[in-house]
Design a protein around this motif. Structure first.
Motif, PDB file in Angstrom:
ATOM      1  N   GLY A   1       0.797  -1.233   0.000  1.00 34.34           N
ATOM      2  CA  GLY A   1       0.000   0.000   0.000  1.00 34.34           C
ATOM      3  C   GLY A   1       0.825   1.276   0.000  1.00 34.34           C
TER       4      GLY A   1
ATOM      5  N   ALA B   1       6.587 -12.375  -5.170  1.00 34.57           N
ATOM      6  CA  ALA B   1       6.236 -10.964  -5.370  1.00 34.57           C
ATOM      7  C   ALA B   1       5.833 -10.278  -4.073  1.00 34.57           C
TER       8      ALA B   1
ATOM      9  N   GLY C   1       6.424  -2.492   2.127  1.00 31.67           N
ATOM     10  CA  GLY C   1       6.489  -2.465   0.661  1.00 31.67           C
ATOM     11  C   GLY C   1       7.008  -3.783   0.107  1.00 31.67           C
TER      12      GLY C   1
ATOM     13  N   GLY D   1       4.889  -5.153  -5.759  1.00 37.18           N
ATOM     14  CA  GLY D   1       4.249  -3.838  -5.802  1.00 37.18           C
ATOM     15  C   GLY D   1       5.155  -2.812  -6.456  1.00 37.18           C
TER      16      GLY D   1
ATOM     17  N   LYS E   1      23.619   4.522  -5.581  1.00 36.85           N
ATOM     18  CA  LYS E   1      22.489   5.446  -5.750  1.00 36.85           C
ATOM     19  C   LYS E   1      22.732   6.788  -5.085  1.00 36.85           C
TER      20      LYS E   1
HETATM   21  C1  LIG Z   1       7.990   7.490   2.062  1.00 34.80           C
HETATM   22  C2  LIG Z   1       8.259   6.504   0.964  1.00 34.80           C
HETATM   23  C3  LIG Z   1       9.557   6.339   0.531  1.00 34.80           C
HETATM   24  C4  LIG Z   1       9.848   5.435  -0.489  1.00 34.80           C
HETATM   25  N1  LIG Z   1      11.150   5.308  -0.909  1.00 34.80           N
HETATM   26  C5  LIG Z   1      11.429   4.446  -1.912  1.00 34.80           C
HETATM   27  C6  LIG Z   1      12.779   4.275  -2.376  1.00 34.80           C
HETATM   28  O1  LIG Z   1      13.741   4.866  -1.866  1.00 34.80           O
HETATM   29  N2  LIG Z   1      12.983   3.408  -3.406  1.00 34.80           N
HETATM   30  C7  LIG Z   1      11.964   2.685  -3.981  1.00 34.80           C
HETATM   31  O2  LIG Z   1      12.226   1.910  -4.903  1.00 34.80           O
HETATM   32  N3  LIG Z   1      10.699   2.814  -3.543  1.00 34.80           N
HETATM   33  C8  LIG Z   1      10.406   3.662  -2.535  1.00 34.80           C
HETATM   34  N4  LIG Z   1       9.106   3.778  -2.098  1.00 34.80           N
HETATM   35  C9  LIG Z   1       8.057   2.953  -2.723  1.00 34.80           C
HETATM   36  C10 LIG Z   1       7.931   1.626  -1.949  1.00 34.80           C
HETATM   37  O3  LIG Z   1       9.035   0.820  -2.241  1.00 34.80           O
HETATM   38  C11 LIG Z   1       6.638   0.887  -2.303  1.00 34.80           C
HETATM   39  O4  LIG Z   1       6.465  -0.034  -1.286  1.00 34.80           O
HETATM   40  C12 LIG Z   1       6.617   0.133  -3.584  1.00 34.80           C
HETATM   41  O5  LIG Z   1       6.913   0.930  -4.684  1.00 34.80           O
HETATM   42  C13 LIG Z   1       5.235  -0.458  -3.863  1.00 34.80           C
HETATM   43  O6  LIG Z   1       5.095  -1.642  -3.160  1.00 34.80           O
HETATM   44  P1  LIG Z   1       3.794  -1.933  -2.338  1.00 34.80           P
HETATM   45  O7  LIG Z   1       3.861  -3.367  -1.933  1.00 34.80           O
HETATM   46  O8  LIG Z   1       3.655  -0.916  -1.274  1.00 34.80           O
HETATM   47  O9  LIG Z   1       2.665  -1.792  -3.469  1.00 34.80           O
HETATM   48  P2  LIG Z   1       1.191  -1.175  -3.384  1.00 34.80           P
HETATM   49  O10 LIG Z   1       1.259   0.263  -3.031  1.00 34.80           O
HETATM   50  O11 LIG Z   1       0.306  -2.052  -2.573  1.00 34.80           O
HETATM   51  O12 LIG Z   1       0.789  -1.333  -4.914  1.00 34.80           O
HETATM   52  C14 LIG Z   1       1.418  -0.578  -5.918  1.00 34.80           C
HETATM   53  C15 LIG Z   1       0.840  -0.978  -7.277  1.00 34.80           C
HETATM   54  O13 LIG Z   1       1.234  -2.302  -7.609  1.00 34.80           O
HETATM   55  C16 LIG Z   1       0.108  -3.157  -7.791  1.00 34.80           C
HETATM   56  N5  LIG Z   1       0.508  -4.456  -7.255  1.00 34.80           N
HETATM   57  C17 LIG Z   1       0.938  -4.720  -6.000  1.00 34.80           C
HETATM   58  N6  LIG Z   1       1.341  -5.997  -5.903  1.00 34.80           N
HETATM   59  C18 LIG Z   1       1.141  -6.551  -7.130  1.00 34.80           C
HETATM   60  C19 LIG Z   1       1.376  -7.860  -7.687  1.00 34.80           C
HETATM   61  N7  LIG Z   1       1.922  -8.864  -6.971  1.00 34.80           N
HETATM   62  N8  LIG Z   1       1.041  -8.076  -8.986  1.00 34.80           N
HETATM   63  C20 LIG Z   1       0.518  -7.073  -9.725  1.00 34.80           C
HETATM   64  N9  LIG Z   1       0.282  -5.821  -9.274  1.00 34.80           N
HETATM   65  C21 LIG Z   1       0.604  -5.577  -7.982  1.00 34.80           C
HETATM   66  C22 LIG Z   1      -1.040  -2.459  -7.071  1.00 34.80           C
HETATM   67  O14 LIG Z   1      -2.286  -2.816  -7.622  1.00 34.80           O
HETATM   68  C23 LIG Z   1      -0.691  -0.997  -7.309  1.00 34.80           C
HETATM   69  O15 LIG Z   1      -1.103  -0.609  -8.587  1.00 34.80           O
HETATM   70  C24 LIG Z   1       8.801   4.668  -1.079  1.00 34.80           C
HETATM   71  C25 LIG Z   1       7.484   4.825  -0.624  1.00 34.80           C
HETATM   72  C26 LIG Z   1       7.205   5.740   0.387  1.00 34.80           C
HETATM   73  C27 LIG Z   1       5.789   5.887   0.863  1.00 34.80           C
END
Ligand SMILES: Cc1cc2nc3c(=O)[nH]c(=O)nc-3n(C[C@H](O)[C@H](O)[C@H](O)COP(=O)(O)OP(=O)(O)OC[C@H]3O[C@@H](n4cnc5c(N)ncnc54)[C@H](O)[C@@H]3O)c2cc1C
Length: 284
Positions: A34, A74, A110, A114, A182
Motif C-alpha cells: 500500500g 512478489a 512495501g 508492488g 544510488k
Molecule cells: C515514504 C516513501 C519512501 C519510499 N522510498 C522508496 C525508495 O527509496 N525506493 C523505492 O524503490 N521505492 C520507494 N518507495 C516505494 C515503496 O518501495 C513501495 O512499497 C513500492 O513501490 C510499492 O510496493 P507496495 O507493496 O507498497 O505496493 P502497493 O502500493 O500495494 O501497490 C502498488 C501498485 O502495484 C500493484 N501491485 C501490488 N502488488 C502486485 C502484484 N503482486 N502483482 C501485480 N500488481 C501488484 C497495485 O495494484 C498498485 O497498482 C517509497 C514509498 C514511500 C511511501
C-alpha cells in the motif's frame, strides 16, 4: 484529501485473487504494501472501486534457490530482501538495493511485486532487475507467462501487465560481481540516479556487462553504451573510467524536477556508474 469510496476484500489464495480481479471487470486494484497505491488514492490519482488485499497470500512471499537460480515471491517485503543471507552472499547487489529503499516502515510493508508493478521512474528494483536480466513471472485468468525485465518496463508507470494479472515472482541467475550505487533524495530515499552493474569476468577480462539505470528517465533503462565499452576489456581503472564516462550519453529525455535538474542528473549518471562498476569489480 481522502480517497473516493471503495470496497475492501482480502484474497485467500492466488486463484481467489484472480477470480476477484476478474469479477471486478477492471474496477479493482490489488493492494500489497500500500505504500505506492494509498498515496495515489489519497490524491485521487487512482480511484479503484474495489481493493483486493494480497498482502498475506500464502506462497506469494519468500526467497529460494532453485536449479542454480533464485526465485523471490512478489509479496516479499523489502526488509526480507535486504536481510536475506542467501542474497547477501550470492547476489549482494539486490540486497544492497533493497536496504536503500525508503525507511524502515516502507521496507517492512512495501513489496517487490508492488514496486515492479507500480514502476515509479525513481524506484530502485527496476535497475537491478535489468542488470540481472531477471524473468518476471505473471499469472492471469488465461494462464501464466514470463516477461524479461527488459521488456517489462515500457514507460512512465507503464509495464507489460494487464489489469487482471498478478506478478507472482521474479527469477534470475545470481551474480556476485554486481553492485548498486544510488544518489538518493534526502527525504524519501527515492533514486535521483541509481545504477546497478552486473559483470561476468574471466581471467581478468570482462566477458559481459549489464548496467541498469533508474531515476533519470521515464523508466529504468540499460546503459548499452557502457556495456559495449566494457565487454572484452581487461579489468583496469582506465577501462572503467572511460566506459563510465559514456553513461547516459545516448539518453534523450532526462528527468528534471525539484530534486535535481536534468543537467545535474546527466552529470551524476557517470559518477554513480563508476561507483557501481568499481564495487562490482571488488566483488568479482
Ligand atoms: C515514504 C516513501 C519512501 C519510499 N522510498 C522508496 C525508495 O527509496 N525506493 C523505492 O524503490 N521505492 C520507494 N518507495 C516505494 C515503496 O518501495 C513501495 O512499497 C513500492 O513501490 C510499492 O510496493 P507496495 O507493496 O507498497 O505496493 P502497493 O502500493 O500495494 O501497490 C502498488 C501498485 O502495484 C500493484 N501491485 C501490488 N502488488 C502486485 C502484484 N503482486 N502483482 C501485480 N500488481 C501488484 C497495485 O495494484 C498498485 O497498482 C517509497 C514509498 C514511500 C511511501
Amino acid at each position: 484529501m481522502i480517497s473516493t469510496p471503495f470496497e475492501y476484500m482480502r484474497a485467500t489464495s492466488l486463484d481467489d485473487a484472480l477470480a476477484k480481479l476478474g469479477a471486478a471487470n477492471g474496477e479493482a486494484k490489488l493492494i500489497a504494501g500500500g505504500h505506492s497505491l494509498v498515496p495515489l488514492m489519497k490524491l485521487r490519482l487512482s480511484e479503484p472501486k474495489v481493493l483486493i488485499d494480497i498482502a498475506r497470500l500464502p506462497g506469494l512471499s519468500g526467497i529460494n534457490a532453485k536449479d542454480g537460480a533464485i526465485e523471490i515471491g512478489a509479496g516479499t517485503v523489502h526488509h526480507d530482501v535486504a536481510s536475506s543471507a542467501l542474497l547477501q552472499h550470492a547476489c549482494p547487489m539486490l540486497a544492497e538495493a533493497a536496504a536503500e529503499i525508503g525507511d524502515p516502515q516502507v521496507r517492512n510493508r512495501g513489496t517487490l511485486g508492488g514496486s515492479l508493478a507500480h514502476a515509479d521512474p525513481a524506484a530502485d528494483y527496476p535497475a537491478v532487475m535489468l542488470a540481472l536480466d531477471a524473468d518476471i513471472l505473471i499469472k492471469g485468468a488465461r494462464g501464466s507467462r514470463t516477461v524479461k525485465a527488459r521488456d517489462f518496463f515500457q514507460g512512465l508507470f507503464t509495464v507489460d501487465l494487464a489489469a487482471d494479472e498478478i506478478i507472482t515472482a521474479v527469477q534470475f541467475k545470481p551474480i556476485k560481481a554486481g553492485a548498486y550505487a544510488k544518489l538518493h533524495q534526502r527525504a524519501s530515499h527515492f533514486a535521483i540516479v541509481g545504477v546497478a552493474a552486473a559483470l561476468a569476468i574471466n581471467n581478468k577480462v570482462i566477458q559481459g556487462a549489464r548496467v541498469g539505470l533508474t531515476g533519470a528517465s521515464s523508466h529504468a533503462v540499460r546503459l548499452t553504451e557502457v556495456e559495449g565499452a566494457l565487454t572484452g576489456k581487461q579489468i583496469s581503472a582506465d577501462n572503467v573510467e572511460s566506459a563510465a564516462r559514456l553513461a547516459g550519453k545516448d539518453l534523450k529525455d532526462i528527468n528534471s524536477d525539484l530534486h535535481a535538474s536534468d543537467e545535474y542528473r546527466r552529470s551524476m549518471i557517470p559518477v554513480f556508474t563508476k561507483r557501481a562498476l568499481i564495487r562490482a569489480l571488488e566483488r568479482a
